[in-house]
Write a protein that holds these residues in place. Structure first.
Motif, mmCIF file in Angstrom:
data_model
loop_
_atom_site.group_PDB
_atom_site.id
_atom_site.type_symbol
_atom_site.label_atom_id
_atom_site.label_comp_id
_atom_site.label_asym_id
_atom_site.label_seq_id
_atom_site.Cartn_x
_atom_site.Cartn_y
_atom_site.Cartn_z
ATOM 1 N N ASP A 1 0.828 -1.198 0.000
ATOM 2 C CA ASP A 1 0.000 0.000 0.000
ATOM 3 C C ASP A 1 0.863 1.248 0.000
ATOM 4 O OD1 ASP A 1 -2.416 -1.483 0.221
ATOM 5 O OD2 ASP A 1 -1.867 -1.871 2.300
ATOM 6 N N ARG A 2 1.958 1.156 0.759
ATOM 7 C CA ARG A 2 2.925 2.251 0.774
ATOM 8 C C ARG A 2 4.306 1.639 0.878
ATOM 9 N NH1 ARG A 2 2.918 6.188 5.044
ATOM 10 N NH2 ARG A 2 2.322 4.442 6.358
ATOM 11 N N GLU A 28 3.647 6.400 -2.017
ATOM 12 C CA GLU A 28 2.977 5.339 -2.758
ATOM 13 C C GLU A 28 4.049 4.515 -3.472
ATOM 14 O OE1 GLU A 28 2.274 5.330 -6.337
ATOM 15 O OE2 GLU A 28 3.714 6.954 -6.620
#
Lengths: 416, 279
Positions: A221-222, A236
């Motif tokens: 997700d990150r 990101e």
């Protein structure tokens, strides 16, 4: 002292630092100590982590990337309670299961059965729970028939499978995974992804150290990029992966500036932007390539300033991290001069001899003669090469077989 | 999922005070250690009974009939066995203790857990062996016709003290061995010397007859003191205070015992957070 983390934060690190003292002269016996009692041991200080701060939300998959020696594993070991950090504060919510250096600390002289029990307990199960879950652990690892084999007789792949299986079966809230999915066969890797995806859906938090950029982009997700123990960028995954690729290709002085800048604006330091990049066949943009087909990868570039003889590079990466590089520098003809404002498409056309599988492409523009990277970008979608009968090689070389009678053998003189 | 957030403080000797988990870990580690020991031998666990039985048989025969070291001492054979069993326990716990942290390297480098589990598991394995050996001893006691005494009920006290002392020494040695690998050969020699300095093969009376002062010094050694007291409780040999000549002097071996154990724990506690990086 910082406060307790908010309720939605699963992992929080604030200002974490870790140093190692490396003795320049290894004094490891008492005799040496006695022989030179006055000599102070000299140490070189290695700053493995400096002021590392980040937060990971509950249920998030957080990638940690960086070159070798950038402090990824040290950070994991600090979080896992294996190393004590010299400064800073770390918080974890719930129970944590580490998967570090491809294992959970198996004893090679014990059978798989005993190792599973020991490590289950080590990772937080009670002995009864460990016994209960033993069956499903072996089943997941697909090693039931080798349960009574000592681990020293296991292959490294089997070892990793077993370790991973133990780790996912201990119901931890936070998983710390250091470079696991690089090992094991494709089928098992697929299984790992499935189980990690499920874990995430269950609201577990995953910290994943990896060198595999496609993995980061697909799965995280990150992501956070570390360089020499410092956080360069958190964001990101695609942007962070791009920055990592750039760091990897950059010269030491450029790395310095990339690291210092901390911002994606340095991605186009000299006014070159890769607007788009895609894969195409004769019919146009595609995500599927047939074996043997004429295929291409294309980048659309805009020059904000005039440029002379830029170098265009495409990198094709397969699922195992194997790389093919196509660089315009290898071409005999020049790439020419481009005025400010020019927009051009650069295509690399090749006959597709890649074996069936999934591939990721990144495009890079650099200065000539090993100069700076001007811009870099990943293709938005991976492409798939269709076909059956993967040979397991990195390339399906076009070839013919010829069978002819061997000439009469002539033995070399020294064998006679 | 409403799990509480907790601070990560790095590895320590005892962990976060979760005694249940600590005990589970120690128990599991020692159980597998115990298993590995007799792996692949046809008689398996039987060896842990057979080995001391045969060894004691030999020593008993040699020192009772050949050397006659215990001539004129009542129940010499049983006293000899008791002393050997207790000394073997100390020796086993500490010898295995020296290398325990290094032996568990892969675990220490990959999992965060209370570090003291490692030497404690080693001591626990030795204690299991001690328990089996005590069964063997009981057989000898019955066979040699020793009359049961009420003092047998007090025997667990010196045994427990021995357990604590051995664990403390094992912790000390395991911690020192991480940076200084010469601890192992040194300890082997020390153990050898300690064996002869302790009244095991010879009764304390033999030494006292030679030099009362020397006997007192020998009994300041906690191992010797515990052995003497156990002998007293088992077959009525002179008690520790009698052998030392005064009750106040009992404080000397006791102080050494407590001091060494505390030192062991302190050194281990200081080393534990860094063990994984120094291995």
């Amino acid at each position: 002292m910082t406060d307790r983390p908010r309720d939605d934060v699963a992992v929080q690190a604030t200002g974490v630092a870790k140093m190692f003292r490396l003795p320049t002269e290894q004094v490891s016996t008492l005799k040496e100590r006695f022989a030179h009692p006055m000599r102070r041991q000299r140490f070189e200080i290695l700053r493995a982590l400096t002021d590392v701060s980040f937060e990971v939300g509950r249920g998030e998959v957080f990638g940690i990337i960086g070159r070798n020696g950038s402090g990824k594993s040290t950070l994991m070991k600090c979080l896992a309670g294996i190393y004590r950090a010299d400064a800073g504060e770390m918080w974890l919510r719930g129970r944590m299961a580490p998967f570090i250096e491809l294992g959970v600390g198996f004893n090679p002289d014990l059978t798989a059965h005993d190792n599973v029990l020991v490590n289950g307990v080590m990772l937080g199960l009670t002995p009864d729970q460990a016994r209960e879950r033993y069956g499903s652990i072996m089943e997941f690892a697909e090693l039931e028939e080798f349960a009574e084999l000592k681990l020293k007789n296991y292959s490294s792949g089997m070892n990793v499978r077993l370790a991973f299986s133990v780790m996912v079966h201990v119901d931890a809230d936070v998983l710390l995974i250091d470079e696991v999915l690089a090992v094991g066969d494709a089928a098992f890797q697929q299984k790992c992804y499935e189980v990690l995806n499920r874990a995430r859906d269950d609201g577990r938090t995953i910290l994943l150290v990896t060198h595999d950029m496609p993995q980061v982009q697909r799965f995280c997700d990150r992501a956070m990029l570390l360089d020499r123990g410092r956080v360069v960028l958190i964001g990101e995954p695609r942007g962070v992966a791009r920055q990592y690729t750039q760091l990897n290709f950059a010269s030491p002085s450029e790395r310095e500036s990339i690291v210092r800048a901390h911002a994606p604006s340095t991605l186009e330091p000299d006014g070159v932007t890769i607007l788009e990049a895609w894969a195409q066949n004769l019919l146009g943009p595609t995500t599927l390539f047939e074996p043997g087909e004429r295929s291409g990868v294309v980048m659309r570039v805009r020059f904000l300033h005039a440029a002379r003889e830029p170098v265009f590079v495409f990198t094709i990466e397969d699922e195992r991290g194997g790389r093919l590089v196509m660089s315009s520098e290898r071409q005999s003809h020049a790439t020419g001069e481009h005025p400010a404002g020019a927009e051009i498409d650069i295509a690399a056309i090749f006959r597709n001899h890649l074996p069936p599988g999934r591939y990721w492409v990144s495009a890079t523009v650099a200065e000539p003669d090993g100069g700076r990277v001007l811009a870099s970008r990943e293709i938005g979608h991976s492409f798939v090469v269709t076909g059956s009968g993967a040979t397991g090689g990195t390339m399906d070389l076009p070839h013919d077989f010829s069978l002819t009678a061997a000439p009469p053998t002539q033995q070399p003189a020294h064998e006679r | 999922m409403s799990a509480e957030a907790h601070r990560v403080r790095g590895p320590t000797a005892l962990g976060d005070g979760d005694l249940r988990r600590f005990w589970n870990l120690t128990r599991t580690l020692s159980a597998t250690d115990w298993k590995v020991r007799f792996y692949g031998s046809a008689l398996g666990y039987l060896w842990s009974l057979l080995r001391p039985l045969m060894l004691f048989g030999i020593v008993y025969f040699v020192f009772s009939y050949v050397v006659k070291a215990g001539a004129g001492v009542e129940d010499y054979g049983v006293m000899l066995l008791l002393a050997m069993i207790l000394y073997f326990f100390f020796s086993e716990a500490t010898v295995a203790g020296v290398t325990s942290m290094v032996d568990r390297e892969s675990l220490l480098r990959k999992v965060g857990f209370p570090r003291a589990v490692v030497p404690l598991a080693v001591a626990l394995v030795a204690a299991m062996n001690l328990a089996l050996n005590l069964v063997v001893l009981a057989v000898f006691v019955v066979a040699s016709g020793v009359q049961p005494r009420w003092t047998w009920l007090v025997l667990p006290i010196p045994l427990a003290l021995l357990l604590v002392f051995s664990t403390g020494v094992a912790m000390l040695l395991s911690a020192l061995y991480v940076p200084y690998r010469d601890v192992r050969p040194i300890w082997e020699v020390v153990l050898q010397a300690l064996f002869y300095a302790t009244p095991i093969l010879y009764p304390i009376e033999l030494l006292a007859a030679h030099s009362p002062t020397l006997a007192k010094i020998a009994l300041c050694n906690p191992i010797a003191a515990l052995i003497q007291e156990s002998r007293h409780l088992l077959v009525g040999a002179p008690s520790l205070s009698d052998a030392l000549g005064s009750t106040a002097l009992v404080a000397a071996p006791l102080a050494i015992l407590v001091g060494m154990t505390a030192l062991g724990f302190w050194v281990f506690d200081r080393m534990a957070p860094r063990a994984a990086e120094e291995l």
